[in-house]
Design a protein around this motif. Structure first.
Motif, PDB file in Angstrom:
ATOM      1  N   SER A 152      -4.911  -0.718   4.676  1.00 24.15           N
ATOM      2  CA  SER A 152      -3.704  -0.548   3.873  1.00 24.15           C
ATOM      3  C   SER A 152      -2.621   0.129   4.680  1.00 24.15           C
ATOM      4  CB  SER A 152      -4.002   0.281   2.618  1.00 24.15           C
ATOM      5  OG  SER A 152      -2.840   0.449   1.824  1.00 24.15           O
ATOM      6  N   GLY A 153      -1.376  -0.096   4.263  1.00 26.59           N
ATOM      7  CA  GLY A 153      -0.244   0.649   4.799  1.00 26.59           C
ATOM      8  C   GLY A 153      -0.069   1.944   4.025  1.00 26.59           C
ATOM      9  N   SER A 154       0.389   2.975   4.706  1.00 23.68           N
ATOM     10  CA  SER A 154       0.507   4.298   4.094  1.00 23.68           C
ATOM     11  C   SER A 154       1.478   4.312   2.922  1.00 23.68           C
ATOM     12  CB  SER A 154       0.980   5.307   5.137  1.00 23.68           C
ATOM     13  OG  SER A 154       2.242   4.896   5.680  1.00 23.68           O
ATOM     14  N   HIS A 155       2.490   3.447   2.948  1.00 23.87           N
ATOM     15  CA  HIS A 155       3.525   3.439   1.925  1.00 23.87           C
ATOM     16  C   HIS A 155       3.641   2.064   1.265  1.00 23.87           C
ATOM     17  CE1 HIS A 155       4.533   7.059   4.218  1.00 23.87           C
ATOM     18  NE2 HIS A 155       5.198   7.468   3.158  1.00 23.87           N
ATOM     19  N   ASP A 156       2.498   1.461   0.988  1.00 29.83           N
ATOM     20  CA  ASP A 156       2.497   0.188   0.263  1.00 29.83           C
ATOM     21  C   ASP A 156       2.940   0.467  -1.176  1.00 29.83           C
ATOM     22  OD1 ASP A 156       1.878  -2.202  -1.115  1.00 29.83           O
ATOM     23  OD2 ASP A 156       0.151  -2.608   0.172  1.00 29.83           O
ATOM     24  N   THR A 157       4.067  -0.088  -1.570  1.00 28.14           N
ATOM     25  CA  THR A 157       4.588   0.166  -2.913  1.00 28.14           C
ATOM     26  C   THR A 157       4.070  -0.840  -3.937  1.00 28.14           C
ATOM     27  OG1 THR A 157       6.574  -1.096  -2.338  1.00 28.14           O
ATOM     28  CG2 THR A 157       6.684   1.313  -2.123  1.00 28.14           C
ATOM     29  N   MET A 158       3.637  -2.004  -3.483  1.00 27.32           N
ATOM     30  CA  MET A 158       3.153  -3.024  -4.411  1.00 27.32           C
ATOM     31  C   MET A 158       1.731  -2.730  -4.878  1.00 27.32           C
ATOM     32  SD  MET A 158       2.754  -7.159  -3.954  1.00 27.32           S
ATOM     33  CE  MET A 158       4.473  -7.387  -3.573  1.00 27.32           C
ATOM     34  N   LEU A 159       0.825  -2.544  -3.925  1.00 31.97           N
ATOM     35  CA  LEU A 159      -0.572  -2.216  -4.213  1.00 31.97           C
ATOM     36  C   LEU A 159      -0.899  -0.970  -3.393  1.00 31.97           C
ATOM     37  CD1 LEU A 159      -2.070  -5.842  -4.040  1.00 31.97           C
ATOM     38  CD2 LEU A 159      -1.612  -4.500  -6.097  1.00 31.97           C
ATOM     39  N   PRO A 160      -0.643   0.204  -3.950  1.00 32.84           N
ATOM     40  CA  PRO A 160      -0.666   1.450  -3.174  1.00 32.84           C
ATOM     41  C   PRO A 160      -1.985   1.731  -2.463  1.00 32.84           C
ATOM     42  CG  PRO A 160       0.403   1.806  -5.294  1.00 32.84           C
ATOM     43  CD  PRO A 160      -0.192   0.427  -5.333  1.00 32.84           C
ATOM     44  N   ALA A 161      -1.867   2.561  -1.426  1.00 28.70           N
ATOM     45  CA  ALA A 161      -3.010   2.858  -0.561  1.00 28.70           C
ATOM     46  C   ALA A 161      -4.158   3.529  -1.304  1.00 28.70           C
ATOM     47  CB  ALA A 161      -2.560   3.731   0.607  1.00 28.70           C
ATOM     48  N   GLY A 162      -3.880   4.152  -2.446  1.00 30.93           N
ATOM     49  CA  GLY A 162      -4.961   4.725  -3.238  1.00 30.93           C
ATOM     50  C   GLY A 162      -5.999   3.696  -3.633  1.00 30.93           C
ATOM     51  N   ASN A 163      -5.573   2.448  -3.774  1.00 31.85           N
ATOM     52  CA  ASN A 163      -6.522   1.369  -4.061  1.00 31.85           C
ATOM     53  C   ASN A 163      -7.538   1.218  -2.930  1.00 31.85           C
ATOM     54  OD1 ASN A 163      -5.492   0.278  -6.583  1.00 31.85           O
ATOM     55  ND2 ASN A 163      -3.755  -0.514  -5.425  1.00 31.85           N
ATOM     56  N   ALA A 164      -7.023   1.263  -1.698  1.00 30.85           N
ATOM     57  CA  ALA A 164      -7.903   1.092  -0.543  1.00 30.85           C
ATOM     58  C   ALA A 164      -8.948   2.203  -0.484  1.00 30.85           C
ATOM     59  CB  ALA A 164      -7.084   1.055   0.742  1.00 30.85           C
ATOM     60  N   TYR A 165      -8.512   3.433  -0.759  1.00 29.00           N
ATOM     61  CA  TYR A 165      -9.457   4.548  -0.714  1.00 29.00           C
ATOM     62  C   TYR A 165     -10.495   4.422  -1.819  1.00 29.00           C
ATOM     63  CZ  TYR A 165     -11.292   9.284  -0.376  1.00 29.00           C
ATOM     64  OH  TYR A 165     -12.118  10.364  -0.229  1.00 29.00           O
ATOM     65  N   ALA A 166     -10.066   4.008  -3.011  1.00 30.15           N
ATOM     66  CA  ALA A 166     -11.010   3.820  -4.115  1.00 30.15           C
ATOM     67  C   ALA A 166     -12.031   2.736  -3.787  1.00 30.15           C
ATOM     68  CB  ALA A 166     -10.255   3.470  -5.396  1.00 30.15           C
ATOM     69  N   MET A 167     -11.572   1.666  -3.154  1.00 24.58           N
ATOM     70  CA  MET A 167     -12.485   0.584  -2.775  1.00 24.58           C
ATOM     71  C   MET A 167     -13.482   1.073  -1.730  1.00 24.58           C
ATOM     72  SD  MET A 167      -9.627  -2.440  -2.621  1.00 24.58           S
ATOM     73  CE  MET A 167     -10.730  -3.687  -1.997  1.00 24.58           C
ATOM     74  N   PHE A 168     -12.966   1.771  -0.731  1.00 22.55           N
ATOM     75  CA  PHE A 168     -13.817   2.304   0.333  1.00 22.55           C
ATOM     76  C   PHE A 168     -14.919   3.196  -0.235  1.00 22.55           C
ATOM     77  CE2 PHE A 168     -14.187   6.341   2.778  1.00 22.55           C
ATOM     78  CZ  PHE A 168     -15.022   5.893   3.788  1.00 22.55           C
ATOM     79  N   LYS A 169     -14.581   4.041  -1.197  1.00 27.45           N
ATOM     80  CA  LYS A 169     -15.573   4.950  -1.772  1.00 27.45           C
ATOM     81  C   LYS A 169     -16.613   4.203  -2.606  1.00 27.45           C
ATOM     82  CE  LYS A 169     -13.121   8.035  -3.947  1.00 27.45           C
ATOM     83  NZ  LYS A 169     -12.921   9.286  -4.735  1.00 27.45           N
ATOM     84  N   ALA A 170     -16.180   3.154  -3.299  1.00 28.11           N
ATOM     85  CA  ALA A 170     -17.092   2.452  -4.206  1.00 28.11           C
ATOM     86  C   ALA A 170     -18.011   1.477  -3.489  1.00 28.11           C
ATOM     87  CB  ALA A 170     -16.292   1.714  -5.283  1.00 28.11           C
ATOM     88  N   MET A 171     -17.581   0.941  -2.357  1.00 22.67           N
ATOM     89  CA  MET A 171     -18.358  -0.079  -1.662  1.00 22.67           C
ATOM     90  C   MET A 171     -19.450   0.572  -0.811  1.00 22.67           C
ATOM     91  SD  MET A 171     -15.142  -2.554  -0.688  1.00 22.67           S
ATOM     92  CE  MET A 171     -16.063  -4.013  -0.195  1.00 22.67           C
ATOM     93  N   SER A 172     -20.548  -0.125  -0.682  1.00 21.01           N
ATOM     94  CA  SER A 172     -21.711   0.459  -0.007  1.00 21.01           C
ATOM     95  C   SER A 172     -21.659   0.353   1.502  1.00 21.01           C
ATOM     96  CB  SER A 172     -22.988  -0.229  -0.510  1.00 21.01           C
ATOM     97  OG  SER A 172     -22.982  -1.614  -0.178  1.00 21.01           O
ATOM     98  N   ASN A 173     -20.806  -0.544   2.021  1.00 22.14           N
ATOM     99  CA  ASN A 173     -20.832  -0.795   3.463  1.00 22.14           C
ATOM    100  C   ASN A 173     -19.421  -1.082   3.962  1.00 22.14           C
ATOM    101  OD1 ASN A 173     -21.720  -1.241   6.040  1.00 22.14           O
ATOM    102  ND2 ASN A 173     -22.809  -3.143   5.597  1.00 22.14           N
ATOM    103  N   ALA A 174     -18.501  -0.135   3.691  1.00 20.24           N
ATOM    104  CA  ALA A 174     -17.094  -0.356   4.011  1.00 20.24           C
ATOM    105  C   ALA A 174     -16.570   0.669   5.007  1.00 20.24           C
ATOM    106  CB  ALA A 174     -16.241  -0.320   2.746  1.00 20.24           C
ATOM    107  N   GLN A 175     -15.588   0.236   5.789  1.00 18.80           N
ATOM    108  CA  GLN A 175     -14.801   1.106   6.653  1.00 18.80           C
ATOM    109  C   GLN A 175     -13.361   1.063   6.150  1.00 18.80           C
ATOM    110  OE1 GLN A 175     -15.446   0.265  10.912  1.00 18.80           O
ATOM    111  NE2 GLN A 175     -17.183  -0.998  10.281  1.00 18.80           N
ATOM    112  N   LEU A 176     -12.611   2.127   6.392  1.00 23.62           N
ATOM    113  CA  LEU A 176     -11.242   2.234   5.896  1.00 23.62           C
ATOM    114  C   LEU A 176     -10.279   2.514   7.043  1.00 23.62           C
ATOM    115  CD1 LEU A 176      -9.173   2.536   3.535  1.00 23.62           C
ATOM    116  CD2 LEU A 176      -9.821   4.968   3.468  1.00 23.62           C
TER     117      LEU A 176
END
Length: 286
Positions: A234-258
């Motif tokens: 993700s980009g640090s300042h993504d206004t459409m789909l904010p970076a918080g989404n990426a962090y939430a996905m990373f935490k929920a997935m079992s085998n992810a890098q961020l």
């Protein structure tokens, strides 16, 4: 693919590759294939409103230096026939139809924005087909989106040469310069460019993305069902789909890098294209 087609694909770039077609299940899919035919193909799933020529040649061509890369128009988009679905499940079904038509038994997926939602839908349902995932500028079910507000803001910048400049890049001088370089690259191809289908594509795609993010999945069941190695970007300042989404996905997935890129918006992979390609290749090759 014939030996001649394979040789043509290996030499081609996104700007020079012929647009090919394959038909099945009532849809004639348009696609371009680059790079050598060895290894696991990398299939690109495009963003809201985008077609084959909305991809950045700097990203696609570099990724295709040592692997097969396929950019395609899903149903109803660009030169592909059929009707653009208004939901991610149907988009995923159509994408799998395309992969089946090409005869692939194993692929890697790079899903960008709306394409990342489609990739999330495909991966757990077709675990034997998908080897690895790269999810860029996207959101999980129930994630945060500001699609309509961001589009309105971007199109209000009438001074911009292209709405993607305010849409994909921050207002910093460095990001804007990178955005202008990106636009130069995407318009390099002059002949046989893909076509824009307007509201016939954007209306159902907007509904699909908004509905995806409005569908609660508090336990992240879909993400937890994805077992494949995944790279979330993700980009640090993504206004459409904010970076918080990426962090939430990373935490929920079992085998992810961020990976988070600095001073960048929804087009972070285009602004930081050299770094993105090197990190994507390292992930795919590991």
């Amino acid at each position: 693919m014939t030996d001649l087609d394979a040789a043509t694909s290996e030499r081609a770039t996104l700007e020079t590759a012929p647009t090919r077609y394959i038909e099945g299940d009532g849809i004639r899919f348009a696609y371009r294939q680059l790079g050598p035919s060895t290894g696991t193909p990398l299939v690109l799933l495009q963003h809201f409103s985008g077609n084959i020529d909305a991809w950045d040649p700097a990203v696609v061509n570099a990724l295709a230096s040592d692997r097969s890369v396929i950019a395609f128009d899903n149903a109803g988009v660009g030169r592909s026939t059929g009707k653009t679905p208004d939901n991610v499940v149907a988009m995923a079904r159509d994408a799998v139809t395309f992969l089946d038509l090409l005869g692939f038994s194993k692929v890697d997926l790079l899903g960008y924005s709306l394409g990342g939602c489609v990739a999330q839908q495909i991966a757990p349902e077709h675990s034997s087909l998908v080897r690895k995932l790269i999810l860029v500028g996207t959101a999980p079910q129930g994630g945060e989106e500001h699609l309509l507000a961001v589009l309105e803001e971007a199109f209000s910048h009438t001074e911009a040469p292209d709405p993607r400049l305010p849409l994909f890049f921050t207002q910093s001088a460095a990001s804007q310069a990178a955005g202008k370089a990106f636009l130069d690259r995407v318009y390099t191809r002059k002949e046989d460019r893909d076509i824009d289908n307007g509201s016939a594509v954007t209306d159902p795609q907007a509904k699909a993305l908004i509905t995806w993010c409005a569908t609660p999945d508090p336990e992240h069941a879909l993400l937890r069902a994805i077992e494949q190695p995944s790279l979330v970007v993700s980009g640090s300042h993504d206004t459409m789909l904010p970076a918080g989404n990426a962090y939430a996905m990373f935490k929920a997935m079992s085998n992810a890098q961020l990976i988070l890129y600095p001073d960048s918006g929804h087009g972070a992979l285009f602004q930081h294209h050299s770094l993105f390609v090197s990190q994507a290749r390292a992930f795919l090759d590991a």
